[in-house]
Design a protein around this motif. Sequence first.
Motif, PDB file in Angstrom:
ATOM      1  N   ILE A  65      13.907 -33.080  18.153  1.00  0.00           N
ATOM      2  CA  ILE A  65      14.348 -32.625  19.415  1.00  0.00           C
ATOM      3  C   ILE A  65      14.241 -30.896  19.233  1.00  0.00           C
ATOM      4  N   GLU A  66      15.250 -30.649  18.071  1.00  0.00           N
ATOM      5  CA  GLU A  66      15.074 -29.208  17.782  1.00  0.00           C
ATOM      6  C   GLU A  66      13.797 -28.605  17.545  1.00  0.00           C
ATOM      7  N   ARG A  67      12.771 -29.085  16.893  1.00  0.00           N
ATOM      8  CA  ARG A  67      11.532 -28.629  16.645  1.00  0.00           C
ATOM      9  C   ARG A  67      10.563 -28.622  17.848  1.00  0.00           C
ATOM     10  N   LEU A  80      18.871 -26.496  26.810  1.00  0.00           N
ATOM     11  CA  LEU A  80      19.523 -27.599  26.097  1.00  0.00           C
ATOM     12  C   LEU A  80      20.022 -26.818  24.833  1.00  0.00           C
ATOM     13  N   CYS A  81      21.402 -27.128  24.511  1.00  0.00           N
ATOM     14  CA  CYS A  81      21.908 -26.296  23.340  1.00  0.00           C
ATOM     15  C   CYS A  81      22.814 -27.611  22.707  1.00  0.00           C
ATOM     16  N   ILE A  82      23.358 -27.328  21.422  1.00  0.00           N
ATOM     17  CA  ILE A  82      24.047 -28.370  20.760  1.00  0.00           C
ATOM     18  C   ILE A  82      25.643 -27.646  20.680  1.00  0.00           C
ATOM     19  N   TYR A 123      14.235 -22.596  16.534  1.00  0.00           N
ATOM     20  CA  TYR A 123      15.123 -23.841  17.300  1.00  0.00           C
ATOM     21  C   TYR A 123      14.675 -23.905  18.796  1.00  0.00           C
ATOM     22  N   MET A 124      14.034 -25.233  19.136  1.00  0.00           N
ATOM     23  CA  MET A 124      13.759 -25.479  20.509  1.00  0.00           C
ATOM     24  C   MET A 124      12.748 -24.344  20.923  1.00  0.00           C
ATOM     25  N   ASN A 125      12.052 -23.905  20.117  1.00  0.00           N
ATOM     26  CA  ASN A 125      10.818 -22.647  20.751  1.00  0.00           C
ATOM     27  C   ASN A 125       9.611 -23.085  19.932  1.00  0.00           C
ATOM     28  N   ARG A 126       8.968 -24.059  20.171  1.00  0.00           N
ATOM     29  CA  ARG A 126       7.872 -24.486  19.511  1.00  0.00           C
ATOM     30  C   ARG A 126       6.580 -23.407  19.603  1.00  0.00           C
ATOM     31  N   ASP A 127       6.499 -22.863  20.475  1.00  0.00           N
ATOM     32  CA  ASP A 127       5.665 -22.049  20.707  1.00  0.00           C
ATOM     33  C   ASP A 127       5.629 -20.885  19.913  1.00  0.00           C
ATOM     34  N   TYR A 181      23.548 -28.198  29.544  1.00  0.00           N
ATOM     35  CA  TYR A 181      22.908 -29.242  29.171  1.00  0.00           C
ATOM     36  C   TYR A 181      23.034 -29.555  27.541  1.00  0.00           C
ATOM     37  N   PHE A 182      23.121 -30.322  27.202  1.00  0.00           N
ATOM     38  CA  PHE A 182      23.675 -30.682  25.667  1.00  0.00           C
ATOM     39  C   PHE A 182      23.127 -31.717  25.048  1.00  0.00           C
ATOM     40  N   LEU A 183      22.736 -31.383  23.843  1.00  0.00           N
ATOM     41  CA  LEU A 183      22.297 -32.682  22.809  1.00  0.00           C
ATOM     42  C   LEU A 183      23.411 -32.676  21.845  1.00  0.00           C
ATOM     43  N   ILE A 184      24.026 -34.015  21.925  1.00  0.00           N
ATOM     44  CA  ILE A 184      25.081 -34.496  21.033  1.00  0.00           C
ATOM     45  C   ILE A 184      24.722 -35.510  20.105  1.00  0.00           C
ATOM     46  N   LYS A 185      24.737 -34.969  18.901  1.00  0.00           N
ATOM     47  CA  LYS A 185      24.277 -35.752  17.702  1.00  0.00           C
ATOM     48  C   LYS A 185      25.403 -36.300  17.057  1.00  0.00           C
ATOM     49  N   LEU A 186      25.551 -37.677  17.609  1.00  0.00           N
ATOM     50  CA  LEU A 186      26.965 -38.461  17.304  1.00  0.00           C
ATOM     51  C   LEU A 186      27.300 -38.775  16.016  1.00  0.00           C
ATOM     52  N   HIS A 187      25.973 -38.936  15.121  1.00  0.00           N
ATOM     53  CA  HIS A 187      26.116 -39.129  13.695  1.00  0.00           C
ATOM     54  C   HIS A 187      25.700 -37.970  12.708  1.00  0.00           C
TER      55      HIS A 187
END
Length: 380
Positions: free
Chosen positions: A146-148, A167-169, A179-183, A230-236
């Motif tokens: 997702i980050e890439r 979206l943020c962590i 980060y979250m900017n593939r362009d 808007y959140f990306l939660i990486k539980l592990h």
Amino acid sequence: MSNKNTGSMYAENILLLGAGFTKNFGGLLASEMWAEIFNNEKIQAQPRIKKLMLNNFDYESVYYSVLEGLEDKESLLPTLKFKRKEKDAIQEATKAAYDTIDETLLRRLRKYPEIEWIHNTDTLFFNFGNTKNKSFIFTLNQDLFIERFYQNPLEPRDPTKIYILRLCIPGIDKYPVWYMNRDSFYDFIPFSTDEEREQFYNLKKEDYYLLPNEDVLNSRKENLLKKESYFLIKLHGSYNWISSNGSKSMVIGRGKTEQINNEPLLRFYFDTFKEVLSQDKRRLLVIGYGFGDEHINSVISNAVKNHGLKIYILSPESPKSFKEKLCDGCGKSKDIINIWNGVSGYFQCVEDVLLKDTYGNQSEKEHFYNVFFGKNNWKL
């Protein structure tokens, strides 16, 4: 965390991702991770780990047994106390497996914008973020997909975009340039040479992030979910995170609850997961998770039983096959029974939703979006 008076803050639709999600784009499933680790030359140089792995095909269980020196019941081998060089070997081989996943993703990223499925993943994430409430993507994956690949708007709350949220962590203050900017790979950063372009996305020392310790997190905890929506939660945890005590922070193997409790940010994430799912009448879309983690299943089961959670599954397997695997070895697990009884939608159209060319026949995709998000409540 308390859930008093917070229900209206959280979006109705929630996304949960497992390894099967990234598999669609070059990730590895558990059996493939086992082979990648086993084939590593550092493992091949350690006879006791080789023997352990040849008797146990659960790489997470092997990883935990080597590091903790606990009895591995799956392998039928006696308790072993592993030496430092053996522990280093399993850690380095496991990291190398994640390196392989990341390099596979990078090879695809270098072909952007020709990637056929890029609009499909954008659409999925956009529709979860297209709300005025706080929205969540929960993932059990430690990879950087997702980050890439996700494309955040260049400006916060850009009204010209299909959605309004970035979206943020939460708890992560330092992001890589890409980060979250593939362009940026193509036209955001000017590159002098092809080699310079190729190196742009490679992980560097500064791309690894030291997680906050207990004191730091406590001083910031109240505001972690207030600044954004808007959140990306990486539980592990994540492939590029370093534990607050300086060790690796990926939650791998048995004893995951204990590992999570020992890492302040991951503990906050798990509390957030419980908080969000404990709201009434939420809808959870599950992609790529086989319900193999008891601590995750317990939360989902409780939400189904006590809060009316509806579960929707996107999987290429037939419902019968999925249920058989789900219940295999679980006996009469109440959590698994609750989870299966909580399924309100099942879709096998993974290729249509995630992989097929956007300009092809979209009837299956539209049907999926209509059922999960509701007619007229989504955008392609």
